[in-house]
Design a protein around this motif. Structure first.
Motif, mmCIF file in Angstrom:
data_model
loop_
_atom_site.group_PDB
_atom_site.id
_atom_site.type_symbol
_atom_site.label_atom_id
_atom_site.label_comp_id
_atom_site.label_asym_id
_atom_site.label_seq_id
_atom_site.Cartn_x
_atom_site.Cartn_y
_atom_site.Cartn_z
ATOM 1 N N ILE A 447 0.938 -1.346 0.023
ATOM 2 C CA ILE A 447 -0.053 -0.048 -0.078
ATOM 3 C C ILE A 447 0.857 1.145 -0.042
ATOM 4 O O ILE A 447 0.574 2.094 -0.806
ATOM 5 C CB ILE A 447 -0.991 -0.211 1.348
ATOM 6 N N LEU A 448 1.934 1.214 0.733
ATOM 7 C CA LEU A 448 2.738 2.451 0.847
ATOM 8 C C LEU A 448 3.719 2.652 -0.497
ATOM 9 O O LEU A 448 3.814 3.862 -0.952
ATOM 10 C CB LEU A 448 3.992 2.327 1.850
ATOM 11 N N ALA A 449 3.836 1.451 -1.172
ATOM 12 C CA ALA A 449 4.568 1.520 -2.406
ATOM 13 C C ALA A 449 3.595 2.329 -3.433
ATOM 14 O O ALA A 449 4.235 2.740 -4.571
ATOM 15 C CB ALA A 449 4.820 0.147 -2.866
ATOM 16 N N ILE A 450 2.289 1.809 -3.544
ATOM 17 C CA ILE A 450 1.206 2.578 -4.334
ATOM 18 C C ILE A 450 1.433 4.090 -3.935
ATOM 19 O O ILE A 450 1.262 4.835 -5.086
ATOM 20 C CB ILE A 450 -0.049 1.847 -4.161
ATOM 21 N N ILE A 451 1.320 4.500 -2.893
ATOM 22 C CA ILE A 451 1.283 5.932 -2.575
ATOM 23 C C ILE A 451 2.387 6.687 -3.042
ATOM 24 O O ILE A 451 2.362 7.802 -3.528
ATOM 25 C CB ILE A 451 0.993 5.973 -1.067
ATOM 26 N N VAL A 452 3.701 6.105 -3.038
ATOM 27 C CA VAL A 452 4.744 6.639 -3.160
ATOM 28 C C VAL A 452 4.886 7.116 -4.550
ATOM 29 O O VAL A 452 5.435 8.233 -4.995
ATOM 30 C CB VAL A 452 5.994 5.684 -2.881
ATOM 31 N N LEU A 453 4.178 6.284 -5.576
ATOM 32 C CA LEU A 453 4.284 6.643 -6.984
ATOM 33 C C LEU A 453 3.165 7.606 -7.552
ATOM 34 O O LEU A 453 3.460 7.823 -8.916
ATOM 35 C CB LEU A 453 4.423 5.492 -7.892
ATOM 36 N N ILE A 454 2.560 8.097 -6.850
ATOM 37 C CA ILE A 454 1.398 9.034 -7.134
ATOM 38 C C ILE A 454 1.966 10.152 -7.819
ATOM 39 O O ILE A 454 1.473 10.612 -8.969
ATOM 40 C CB ILE A 454 0.605 9.431 -6.050
ATOM 41 N N PRO A 455 2.892 10.843 -7.395
ATOM 42 C CA PRO A 455 3.365 11.939 -8.161
ATOM 43 C C PRO A 455 4.306 11.822 -9.367
ATOM 44 O O PRO A 455 4.882 12.826 -10.034
ATOM 45 C CB PRO A 455 4.357 12.791 -7.227
ATOM 46 N N TYR A 456 4.768 10.608 -9.591
ATOM 47 C CA TYR A 456 5.782 10.246 -10.881
ATOM 48 C C TYR A 456 5.093 10.570 -12.093
ATOM 49 O O TYR A 456 4.025 10.203 -12.424
ATOM 50 C CB TYR A 456 5.783 8.811 -10.585
ATOM 51 N N ASP A 457 5.857 11.507 -12.947
ATOM 52 C CA ASP A 457 5.379 11.793 -14.384
ATOM 53 C C ASP A 457 6.512 11.595 -15.234
ATOM 54 O O ASP A 457 6.538 12.581 -16.275
ATOM 55 C CB ASP A 457 4.576 13.259 -13.914
ATOM 56 N N LEU A 458 7.531 11.134 -14.879
ATOM 57 C CA LEU A 458 8.876 11.109 -15.731
ATOM 58 C C LEU A 458 8.369 10.463 -17.146
ATOM 59 O O LEU A 458 8.925 10.911 -18.463
ATOM 60 C CB LEU A 458 9.818 10.358 -15.232
ATOM 61 N N ASP A 459 7.321 9.543 -17.195
ATOM 62 C CA ASP A 459 7.079 8.794 -18.646
ATOM 63 C C ASP A 459 6.583 9.991 -19.723
ATOM 64 O O ASP A 459 6.895 9.975 -20.801
ATOM 65 C CB ASP A 459 5.812 7.839 -18.337
ATOM 66 N N LYS A 460 5.940 11.032 -19.171
ATOM 67 C CA LYS A 460 5.416 12.139 -20.082
ATOM 68 C C LYS A 460 6.550 13.098 -20.527
ATOM 69 O O LYS A 460 6.817 13.198 -21.583
ATOM 70 C CB LYS A 460 4.555 12.826 -19.503
ATOM 71 N N LYS A 461 7.763 13.140 -19.623
ATOM 72 C CA LYS A 461 8.728 14.083 -19.942
ATOM 73 C C LYS A 461 9.785 13.326 -20.698
ATOM 74 O O LYS A 461 10.727 14.011 -21.341
ATOM 75 C CB LYS A 461 9.353 14.607 -18.665
ATOM 76 N N TYR A 462 9.894 12.048 -20.631
ATOM 77 C CA TYR A 462 11.115 11.304 -20.973
ATOM 78 C C TYR A 462 11.387 11.540 -22.579
ATOM 79 O O TYR A 462 12.660 11.519 -22.860
ATOM 80 C CB TYR A 462 10.965 9.815 -20.807
ATOM 81 N N PRO A 463 10.665 11.460 -23.558
ATOM 82 C CA PRO A 463 10.774 11.544 -24.877
ATOM 83 C C PRO A 463 11.722 12.932 -25.150
ATOM 84 O O PRO A 463 12.589 12.674 -26.015
ATOM 85 C CB PRO A 463 9.628 11.594 -25.534
ATOM 86 N N ALA A 464 11.421 13.981 -24.645
ATOM 87 C CA ALA A 464 12.043 15.081 -24.783
ATOM 88 C C ALA A 464 13.739 15.018 -24.181
ATOM 89 O O ALA A 464 14.599 15.534 -24.822
ATOM 90 C CB ALA A 464 11.401 16.466 -24.372
ATOM 91 N N ILE A 465 13.665 14.551 -23.229
ATOM 92 C CA ILE A 465 15.094 14.292 -22.627
ATOM 93 C C ILE A 465 15.894 13.111 -23.292
ATOM 94 O O ILE A 465 16.951 13.509 -23.289
ATOM 95 C CB ILE A 465 14.607 13.563 -20.889
ATOM 96 N N ARG A 466 15.378 12.152 -23.590
ATOM 97 C CA ARG A 466 16.015 11.185 -24.435
ATOM 98 C C ARG A 466 16.667 12.089 -25.867
ATOM 99 O O ARG A 466 17.663 11.706 -26.427
ATOM 100 C CB ARG A 466 15.063 10.218 -24.833
#
Length: 476
Positions: A447-466
């Protein structure tokens, strides 16, 4: 930097890609043989074969992590400063394998005739050797994915293949370790020194396998995507400061801790659960096999969905929700059939989680390189690897503490089972402790692992970074 022997077009062929995927994937087959041996069977071996008290063993797991903190960081930092004709990562994987194999054997070779203090000292020293060997082999395995391909979808394929082989390593452990132990011990009813010899000889066989497999791996793969800039111009302390500028990396560290506390807590309590709650340890290999086998199709499904554009973090969270349901069932049941079915459900969820976890790591390493102008993947892997070990130690320590709280007495419980008595009736507190260790700890952590990832949005930003990193690489 590794010397490339072929034209660039060769490294884009399907035959090379599959050689790369499988060649790298088998490394985690070897690592999982070692990893699950320590996390599934070691505490039981200490308490039931070597005669080491559960509380003392649990304290040892925690204390040795302070040594790991130093060795993990040192190895990770040195990996970041490595530059050889074999590449940055492959030499560490090659030369660490014998150390790991020796550690595996020594770990399960406690001299049973020694006194309690001497046996505990042996446990401390050999656990440090084992952990250091695992560090040498395992730390390069996460950052090397960035060097095996610059393409995000191919990295997912590489990571997925790795996790398929990791699960096959788990399956090998599930199906064959207990039978091998009994074979080398001479009997299913073996105890004491005979059973201890069974564990030792089993580890000799598996240690040899680890060395052979890692050699095949290292000479099958090629580092075709070197970092845009090495870390030679900065100090270790500067590197350490830079990695914590990455907010996604901090999320990853929290995820590592909660993910592995839950998963390894379940593994650490499993042999106790099937021995004393179910009353039939011979059904444990079936349960472990189901847990392992059912993860493989969902790994492939996760890779397919990610290739179709589904965000890695969403797939990770979905798998965690499925796992949480399975852990909840484990927490509330003492029925062996129901527990085995719940482990199958956990396997399905973990397939999503594991493939996406190892696919997310290279993206997070690239974000650090993009933000700081240098590759620090080795240092980042060392820190996350250390936290993995802390999670492992925490899981073992918590399970040990629960056994102490539950007044665990192996001899008394074995006699009760032999007399046809139910552990829940004769030792209710021990029954509760084992049940909570098997399911409740994992449920809370997930349950704590699920909560930790709520703010994660790198998937959206990654193409430009790559794309920006590719420009830097082209401009070198």
């Amino acid at each position: 930097m590794q010397n490339l022997k072929h034209e660039p077009s060769y490294y884009q062929t399907n035959s090379f890609k599959w050689r790369q995927r499988i060649g790298f994937g088998i490394s985690d087959y070897a690592c999982n043989l070692a990893y699950l041996l320590a996390n599934t069977y070691l505490l039981f071996y200490y308490t039931n074969c070597a005669g080491i008290a559960a509380g003392a063993a649990g304290f040892m797991f925690v204390v040795t992590k302070f040594i790991d903190a130093l060795t993990d960081y040192m190895v990770g930092a040195m990996v970041d400063h490595t530059d050889t004709k074999m590449g940055r990562y492959r030499p560490w994987m090659l030369f660490g394998a014998p150390v790991l194999a020796i550690g595996m054997v020594l770990l399960f070779s406690v001299p049973t005739s020694w006194g309690a203090g001497a046996k505990l000292a042996w446990a401390y020293v050999t656990y440090v050797i084992f952990s250091f060997g695992y560090t040498l082999v395992n730390i390069p395995m996460a950052p090397i994915v960035t060097a095996l391909s610059p393409v995000p979808s191919e990295r997912t394929n590489i990571a997925t293949t790795r996790m398929v082989f990791a699960n096959l390593g788990s399956l090998t452990s599930s199906l064959f370790v207990i039978p091998m132990v009994y074979y080398f011990a001479g009997s299913k009813d073996a105890t004491g020194a005979a059973l201890a010899a069974g564990y030792r000889n089993t580890n000799i066989v598996l240690g040899i396998m680890v060395v052979v497999i890692m050699c095949i791996c290292v000479f099958s793969i090629t580092e075709i995507n070197p970092p845009t800039q090495a870390a030679e111009k900065s100090s270790f302390l500067q590197d350490l400061g830079n990695v914590f500028k990455n907010k996604y990396y901090i999320m990853l560290l929290l995820l590592v801790y909660f993910l592995f506390v839950g998963y390894l807590g379940m593994y650490g309590a499993m042999q106790y659960y099937y021995s004393y709650i179910v009353g039939d340890v011979s059904s444990m290999p079936t349960a472990l096999s189901l847990l392992t086998i059912l993860a493989i199709p969902t790994m492939l499904v996760a890779a397919y969905l990610n290739g179709k554009g589904v965000a890695k973090v969403k797939l990770m969270q979905f798998g965690a929700i499925v796992d949480a349901v399975g852990y909840a069932v484990l927490f509330f049941t003492s029925n062996g059939t129901v527990a085995t079915a719940a482990l199958g459900l956990i396997g399905l969820g973990f397939g999503f989680r594991s493939s996406m976890f190892y696919s997310m790591m290279p993206d997070i390493f690239d974000f650090t390189e993009w933000k700081c102008g240098k590759s620090l993947a080795g240092t980042q892997t060392a820190i996350s690897g250390f936290l993995n070990k802390v999670a492992s130690a925490s899981a073992s320590a918590i399970v040990s503490a629960l056994l102490v709280w539950g007044a665990y007495d192996a001899d008394a419980m074995d006699k009760a089972l032999a007399a046809g008595q139910k552990i829940a009736d004769v030792f209710p507190q021990t029954h509760t402790a084992i049940n909570f260790a098997f399911g409740g700890l994992s449920l809370i952590s997930t349950i704590l692992a699920i909560i930790v990832l709520i703010p994660y949005d790198l998937d959206k930003k990654y193409p430009a970074i790559r794309a920006d990193l590719d420009k830097r690489q082209a401009g070198k």
